[in-house]
Scaffold this motif. Structure first.
Motif, PDB file in Angstrom:
ATOM      1  N   ASP A   1       0.810  -1.217   0.000  1.00  0.00           N
ATOM      2  CA  ASP A   1       0.000   0.000   0.000  1.00  0.00           C
ATOM      3  C   ASP A   1       0.844   1.267   0.000  1.00  0.00           C
ATOM      4  O   ASP A   1       0.313   2.362  -0.163  1.00  0.00           O
ATOM      5  N   ARG A   2       2.134   1.125   0.231  1.00  0.00           N
ATOM      6  CA  ARG A   2       2.987   2.307   0.308  1.00  0.00           C
ATOM      7  C   ARG A   2       3.069   2.993  -1.052  1.00  0.00           C
ATOM      8  O   ARG A   2       3.047   2.350  -2.092  1.00  0.00           O
ATOM      9  N   VAL A   3       3.157   4.312  -1.025  1.00  0.00           N
ATOM     10  CA  VAL A   3       3.199   5.114  -2.244  1.00  0.00           C
ATOM     11  C   VAL A   3       4.545   5.810  -2.344  1.00  0.00           C
ATOM     12  O   VAL A   3       5.051   6.373  -1.359  1.00  0.00           O
ATOM     13  N   LEU A   4       5.149   5.766  -3.535  1.00  0.00           N
ATOM     14  CA  LEU A   4       6.409   6.460  -3.783  1.00  0.00           C
ATOM     15  C   LEU A   4       6.115   7.923  -4.079  1.00  0.00           C
ATOM     16  O   LEU A   4       5.381   8.243  -5.017  1.00  0.00           O
ATOM     17  N   ARG A   5       6.688   8.816  -3.281  1.00  0.00           N
ATOM     18  CA  ARG A   5       6.449  10.251  -3.427  1.00  0.00           C
ATOM     19  C   ARG A   5       7.613  10.853  -4.209  1.00  0.00           C
ATOM     20  O   ARG A   5       8.749  10.790  -3.777  1.00  0.00           O
ATOM     21  N   VAL A   6       7.280  11.425  -5.359  1.00  0.00           N
ATOM     22  CA  VAL A   6       8.287  11.805  -6.350  1.00  0.00           C
ATOM     23  C   VAL A   6       8.278  13.307  -6.607  1.00  0.00           C
ATOM     24  O   VAL A   6       7.216  13.915  -6.760  1.00  0.00           O
ATOM     25  N   ALA A   7       9.481  13.894  -6.670  1.00  0.00           N
ATOM     26  CA  ALA A   7       9.654  15.260  -7.168  1.00  0.00           C
ATOM     27  C   ALA A   7      10.236  15.175  -8.569  1.00  0.00           C
ATOM     28  O   ALA A   7      11.159  14.390  -8.814  1.00  0.00           O
ATOM     29  N   ILE A   8       9.692  15.943  -9.489  1.00  0.00           N
ATOM     30  CA  ILE A   8      10.223  15.986 -10.851  1.00  0.00           C
ATOM     31  C   ILE A   8      11.147  17.186 -10.980  1.00  0.00           C
ATOM     32  O   ILE A   8      10.782  18.305 -10.624  1.00  0.00           O
ATOM     33  N   MET A   9      12.348  16.941 -11.488  1.00  0.00           N
ATOM     34  CA  MET A   9      13.316  17.994 -11.770  1.00  0.00           C
ATOM     35  C   MET A   9      13.345  18.216 -13.276  1.00  0.00           C
ATOM     36  O   MET A   9      13.727  17.318 -14.028  1.00  0.00           O
ATOM     37  N   GLY A  10      12.969  19.415 -13.707  1.00  0.00           N
ATOM     38  CA  GLY A  10      12.907  19.713 -15.141  1.00  0.00           C
ATOM     39  C   GLY A  10      11.471  19.647 -15.620  1.00  0.00           C
ATOM     40  O   GLY A  10      10.939  18.553 -15.840  1.00  0.00           O
ATOM     41  N   LEU A  11      10.835  20.796 -15.755  1.00  0.00           N
ATOM     42  CA  LEU A  11       9.396  20.844 -16.012  1.00  0.00           C
ATOM     43  C   LEU A  11       9.088  21.156 -17.475  1.00  0.00           C
ATOM     44  O   LEU A  11       8.178  21.911 -17.786  1.00  0.00           O
ATOM     45  N   GLY A  12       9.842  20.535 -18.378  1.00  0.00           N
ATOM     46  CA  GLY A  12       9.635  20.726 -19.811  1.00  0.00           C
ATOM     47  C   GLY A  12       8.616  19.752 -20.364  1.00  0.00           C
ATOM     48  O   GLY A  12       7.752  19.231 -19.649  1.00  0.00           O
ATOM     49  N   GLY A  13       8.721  19.475 -21.663  1.00  0.00           N
ATOM     50  CA  GLY A  13       7.744  18.650 -22.342  1.00  0.00           C
ATOM     51  C   GLY A  13       7.646  17.243 -21.796  1.00  0.00           C
ATOM     52  O   GLY A  13       6.545  16.734 -21.544  1.00  0.00           O
ATOM     53  N   TYR A  14       8.795  16.577 -21.601  1.00  0.00           N
ATOM     54  CA  TYR A  14       8.729  15.199 -21.123  1.00  0.00           C
ATOM     55  C   TYR A  14       8.378  15.150 -19.637  1.00  0.00           C
ATOM     56  O   TYR A  14       7.663  14.240 -19.190  1.00  0.00           O
TER      57      TYR A  14
ATOM     58  N   LEU B   1      -0.841  10.789 -12.786  1.00  0.00           N
ATOM     59  CA  LEU B   1      -2.184  10.982 -12.235  1.00  0.00           C
ATOM     60  C   LEU B   1      -2.950   9.665 -12.185  1.00  0.00           C
ATOM     61  O   LEU B   1      -3.867   9.503 -11.366  1.00  0.00           O
ATOM     62  N   ALA B   2      -2.582   8.718 -13.054  1.00  0.00           N
ATOM     63  CA  ALA B   2      -3.251   7.420 -13.097  1.00  0.00           C
ATOM     64  C   ALA B   2      -2.500   6.346 -12.319  1.00  0.00           C
ATOM     65  O   ALA B   2      -2.941   5.194 -12.281  1.00  0.00           O
ATOM     66  N   CYS B   3      -1.385   6.703 -11.698  1.00  0.00           N
ATOM     67  CA  CYS B   3      -0.593   5.709 -10.966  1.00  0.00           C
ATOM     68  C   CYS B   3      -1.297   5.280  -9.687  1.00  0.00           C
ATOM     69  O   CYS B   3      -1.969   6.073  -9.025  1.00  0.00           O
ATOM     70  N   LYS B   4      -1.085   4.034  -9.308  1.00  0.00           N
ATOM     71  CA  LYS B   4      -1.600   3.509  -8.053  1.00  0.00           C
ATOM     72  C   LYS B   4      -0.577   3.616  -6.930  1.00  0.00           C
ATOM     73  O   LYS B   4      -0.941   3.732  -5.760  1.00  0.00           O
ATOM     74  N   ARG B   5       0.715   3.581  -7.284  1.00  0.00           N
ATOM     75  CA  ARG B   5       1.741   3.507  -6.241  1.00  0.00           C
ATOM     76  C   ARG B   5       2.775   4.617  -6.309  1.00  0.00           C
ATOM     77  O   ARG B   5       3.739   4.606  -5.536  1.00  0.00           O
ATOM     78  N   ALA B   6       2.615   5.566  -7.219  1.00  0.00           N
ATOM     79  CA  ALA B   6       3.543   6.698  -7.330  1.00  0.00           C
ATOM     80  C   ALA B   6       2.736   7.985  -7.383  1.00  0.00           C
ATOM     81  O   ALA B   6       1.693   8.047  -8.027  1.00  0.00           O
ATOM     82  N   ARG B   7       3.227   9.010  -6.690  1.00  0.00           N
ATOM     83  CA  ARG B   7       2.502  10.279  -6.625  1.00  0.00           C
ATOM     84  C   ARG B   7       3.487  11.433  -6.775  1.00  0.00           C
ATOM     85  O   ARG B   7       4.582  11.418  -6.198  1.00  0.00           O
ATOM     86  N   LEU B   8       3.100  12.430  -7.550  1.00  0.00           N
ATOM     87  CA  LEU B   8       3.890  13.645  -7.695  1.00  0.00           C
ATOM     88  C   LEU B   8       3.671  14.527  -6.475  1.00  0.00           C
ATOM     89  O   LEU B   8       2.560  14.971  -6.212  1.00  0.00           O
ATOM     90  N   THR B   9       4.760  14.774  -5.718  1.00  0.00           N
ATOM     91  CA  THR B   9       4.634  15.578  -4.495  1.00  0.00           C
ATOM     92  C   THR B   9       5.551  16.792  -4.474  1.00  0.00           C
ATOM     93  O   THR B   9       5.462  17.603  -3.551  1.00  0.00           O
ATOM     94  N   GLY B  10       6.451  16.934  -5.469  1.00  0.00           N
ATOM     95  CA  GLY B  10       7.377  18.063  -5.455  1.00  0.00           C
ATOM     96  C   GLY B  10       7.871  18.405  -6.840  1.00  0.00           C
ATOM     97  O   GLY B  10       7.727  17.613  -7.782  1.00  0.00           O
ATOM     98  N   VAL B  11       8.435  19.595  -6.975  1.00  0.00           N
ATOM     99  CA  VAL B  11       9.003  20.037  -8.247  1.00  0.00           C
ATOM    100  C   VAL B  11      10.311  20.772  -8.003  1.00  0.00           C
ATOM    101  O   VAL B  11      10.511  21.398  -6.959  1.00  0.00           O
ATOM    102  N   ILE B  12      11.191  20.689  -9.012  1.00  0.00           N
ATOM    103  CA  ILE B  12      12.466  21.411  -8.997  1.00  0.00           C
ATOM    104  C   ILE B  12      12.628  22.040 -10.369  1.00  0.00           C
ATOM    105  O   ILE B  12      12.614  21.339 -11.385  1.00  0.00           O
TER     106      ILE B  12
END
Length: 372
Positions: free
Chosen positions: A39-52, A61-72
């Motif tokens: 049930d644990r969720v991986l909390r991810v920050a994305i570095m680089g907010l371009g196209g990819y 947004l459709a992930c069950k076990r990974a969530r976007l929680t930060g940005v760089i």
């Protein structure tokens, strides 16, 4: 203003000390200790907010076990836009001077580095030093030496280093690998990988040697390098290669336009591959064995991937690649799950060793023995 070049200049400068943020209290993203590992969720920050980066964020947004929680990011306006769109709190937003502070942020488990190639190395070292897992887009680094430093740094920090090999989780690709492992194709004899497209804007970072580390081979040809390995099921032992450049104005010194390369494998199979920035309609893998064949076309695009074998067509359902990738990577990081095809730093360093050898043999000619 060019944030990427500003970032590169800052990375070249000596490190500066920055104050750490205080520890945060519990939030909506915190995971209770009594929840099961699955049930644990991986909390991810994305570095680089371009196209990819945007593509990955949308897929998550459709992930069950990974969530976007930060940005760089080095662009404040992008940070504000992402905060509004994805509900990211101010305390989880960083720029390229301050992201070492993620060390004290319990809302971030991993950082996904989606920046120009030249920035991967130093960013990964800083993320690892902050005690966070590293997910990095391919190519892992500018060369195998840099890539190995990243592997060593993450191992020393006791964090995982994963690479964005999304095709390693794609259903049709895995079905072909399963068939090969079960002997459906017999002895593997030949692989062909075609990877290319006509690149547009001549001023983009992918055509800047300092930021890209090369040209088509680093960006699109790496799919055939890596694909040859997972389709044949072996690592190559020799390489030959030839470079062609028809537009030296667009493709300057050190930026390859078209490279053909050949790989030899210990079981006797050979691969013939093409990497180019000057031809469209090139996204095909073909695997031939004594008893059968498999083809993917398209083989590495965003999908749907289409395939066929000597037994008929492959029609496994399409799921957004980045959604599958991030959920699978959550399992690897949180549960020590072992993927069918490796996506770790060591896997990526092997690709970089082959790419280094291809560039070398384009200059020297002949055949180069490989030790991966």
């Amino acid at each position: 203003m060019n944030p990427r070049r500003d970032f590169l200049q800052k990375l070249a400068a000596s490190a500066i000390a920055v104050p750490f943020l205080p520890l945060y209290g519990a939030s909506l993203h915190s995971v209770p200790h009594n929840r099961s590992r699955q049930d644990r969720v991986l909390r991810v920050a994305i570095m680089g907010l371009g196209g990819y980066g945007t593509r990955v964020a949308e897929a998550m947004l459709a992930c069950k076990r990974a969530r976007l929680t930060g940005v760089i990011s080095g662009t404040p306006s992008k940070i504000r836009d992402w905060q509004q769109k994805y509900g990211i709190p101010e305390e989880n937003c960083y720029n390229y001077d301050t992201y070492d502070r993620i060390k004290d942020n319990p809302e971030i488990d991993a950082v996904y580095i989606i920046t120009p190639n030249a920035l991967h190395h130093d960013a990964a070292l800083r993320v690892a030093a902050a005690g966070k897992h590293v997910i990095c887009e391919k190519p892992l680094a500018l060369n195998a030496w840099e890539g190995q430093e990243m592997v060593d740094a993450c191992r020393k920090a006791n964090v995982k280093l994963l690479v964005g090999y999304r095709m390693h989780f794609e259903a049709n690709t895995l079905e072909i690998i399963k068939m090969r492992n079960e002997g459906e194709f017999g002895k593997i004899l030949f692989f062909q990988g075609l990877s290319g497209f006509r690149i547009g804007n001549p001023d983009q970072w992918r055509l800047d040697k300092k930021l890209a580390g090369g040209g088509a081979l680093m960006d699109i040809g790496i799919y055939s390098v890596n694909g040859a390995r997972y389709m044949v099921g072996e690592d190559p032992v020799w390489v030959t290669a030839q470079e062609t450049k028809t537009d030296p104005a667009k493709f300057g010194e050190g930026v390859d336009e078209t490279i053909q390369f050949q790989l030899g494998f210990p079981g006797g199979a050979v691969a013939s591959c093409l990497s180019t920035y000057n031809m469209n309609n090139l996204d095909r893998f073909f695997l031939n064995g004594e008893k059968g064949f498999a083809e993917l076309q398209p083989a590495t695009g965003y999908g749907p991937i289409k395939g066929r074998t000597h037994r008929g067509g492959l029609a496994l359902p399409h799921v957004t690649h980045q959604t599958v990738q991030m959920d699978e990577m959550a399992g690897i990081i949180l549960d020590d799950k072992q993927p069918v095809v490796a996506v770790d730093g060591e896997e990526a360093v092997k690709d970089l060793k082959i790419i280094d050898a291809i560039y070398q043999v384009c200059k020297t000619g002949g055949k180069l023995e490989l030790e991966l």
